[in-house]
Design an enzyme around this catalytic site. Structure first.
Site, short mmCIF file in Angstrom:
data_model
loop_
_atom_site.label_atom_id
_atom_site.label_comp_id
_atom_site.label_asym_id
_atom_site.label_seq_id
_atom_site.Cartn_x
_atom_site.Cartn_y
_atom_site.Cartn_z
CE LYS A 206 -11.97 27.95 12.56
NZ LYS A 206 -9.97 28.84 12.88
CB THR A 263 -11.52 32.17 11.31
OG1 THR A 263 -11.31 31.42 12.42
CG2 THR A 263 -9.34 31.72 11.16
#
Length: 367
Positions: A206, A263
């Site tokens: 991620k 994120t």
């Protein structure tokens, strides 16, 4: 959640690492009634923290509980280590192997503490996940009971007690449940699972995709593009994870889509910030020098590129991030190349999967 559902057992916890995340988790555990030691290589940090209950390097405005003691810069002694119920590792992945190698002689195999890891990344030289590093340095017995915590959890929000939830995974269900008991509070919910490989891959991948999303925003693209990137990044993550041998369902968890969404959509993310500043025309070296903290996605991108090549997985976004960071690829040309790819089937998992996990399970003595 009723107070009666929260464990009140008191644990002695040693946190390796006094950065943003190590500090915020030490704060959470200290405020939860546990006795916490936080190890740092910085003598100045240790001295200042113990005198003022402030971390001079991060979360500088926060006052930490008096139940937390900083130790260091010397490596924790065998006596300190053996007195602990929990060892929590909040250090960059590139430092895990050296730390565990130094720690191993201090461990009593007949009375092992609970091992919890919160780092997110892949070791560049070996392309190893932390679970593999644990097996190499500490042996299969410790690796099979090690636990991993991951999810959408910014440090600044944890210390403000913003409602937060994370995934807790281990090959040992009982150890995942124990780690959950250590951390679980009304402001910090834990959900257990049995796929630490998937949790690790999601946490590492991620960060790479957050850089891509940041680049997009820096170039001036808006909501359509962000939503597209996050969704296609999830598809790529799931495809890479399945080819590796992780469960595709893990990427729908808090550690998967939850952490990816956060994120990729918040300027608070260091990896997003790296991408955004790249999109604004800054040079990578200048960004890293002035960022003020570690953006693990920058180094993880190297390892991910090698893993993708080994697996033979189609991962155009991750490959594009590597090209931007390490091959000097032009941003606008990279965007154009991605958008000009031929139409594809939207959801597709690899036909053959699991060779990496099978080898790891054999190393651990598991079927």
């Amino acid at each position: 959640m009723p107070p009666s559902s929260v464990s009140h057992k008191k644990f002695k916890v040693l946190v390796f690492g006094a950065g943003n995340f190590g500090s915020c988790l030490a704060d959470h555990l200290g405020d939860s009634g546990h006795d916490v030691c936080m190890w740092s290589r910085s003598a100045d940090l240790v001295k200042t923290f113990n005198e003022t209950h402030h971390n001079p390097e991060c979360l500088k405005d926060h006052v930490f509980p008096s139940t937390i003691k900083a130790i260091g810069p010397e490596f924790p002694s065998a006596d300190v280590t053996k007195s602990m119920d929990v060892l929590l590792f909040a250090i960059p992945t590139e430092g895990v192997r050296a730390t565990l190698t130094a720690l191993r002689p201090h461990l009593d195999d007949e009375q092992l503490p609970l091992f919890i890891f919160v780092n997110k990344g892949i070791e560049i030289a070996t392309r190893s996940l932390t679970l593999e590093i644990i097996a190499d340095t500490c042996g299969p017995k410790i690796a099979t009971v090690a636990t991993f915590i991951s999810g959408p959890s910014f440090a600044k929000e944890i210390v403000r007690r913003q409602p937060t939830s994370v995934s807790v995974a281990s090959l040992s269900e009982s150890h995942a449940e124990k780690a959950s008991q250590v951390f679980h509070q009304p402001w910090f919910r834990c959900y257990t699972g049995g796929d630490p490989v998937g949790i690790e891959l999601a946490g590492a991948l991620k960060n790479v995709y957050a850089i891509a999303t940041g680049v997009s925003e820096g170039l001036g693209f808006e909501n359509n593009t962000r939503a597209m990137l996050i969704t296609r990044s999830l598809s790529e993550m799931t495809r890479i994870g399945a080819a590796y041998g992780a469960s595709p369902l893990t990427f729908l968890s808090l550690a998967g889509v939850g952490d990816l969404f956060m994120t990729c959509s918040s300027p608070t993310s260091r990896n997003y910030t790296v991408g955004y500043r790249l999109g604004k025309g800054e040079k990578l070296d200048d960004i890293i020098r002035t960022l003020g903290s570690v953006a693990e996605g920058v180094t993880t991108t190297k390892a991910v590129r090698k893993v993708v090549d080994e697996l033979g997985v189609d991962a155009p976004i991750a490959t594009a991030v590597y090209g931007i960071l390490y091959e000097g690829k032009d941003l606008q040309e990279t965007v154009q190349r991605l958008m000009c790819l031929p139409p594809l089937r939207e959801l597709q998992l690899p036909e053959q999967a699991g060779s990496h996990v099978k080898r790891l399970m054999q190393k651990l003595g598991l079927s």
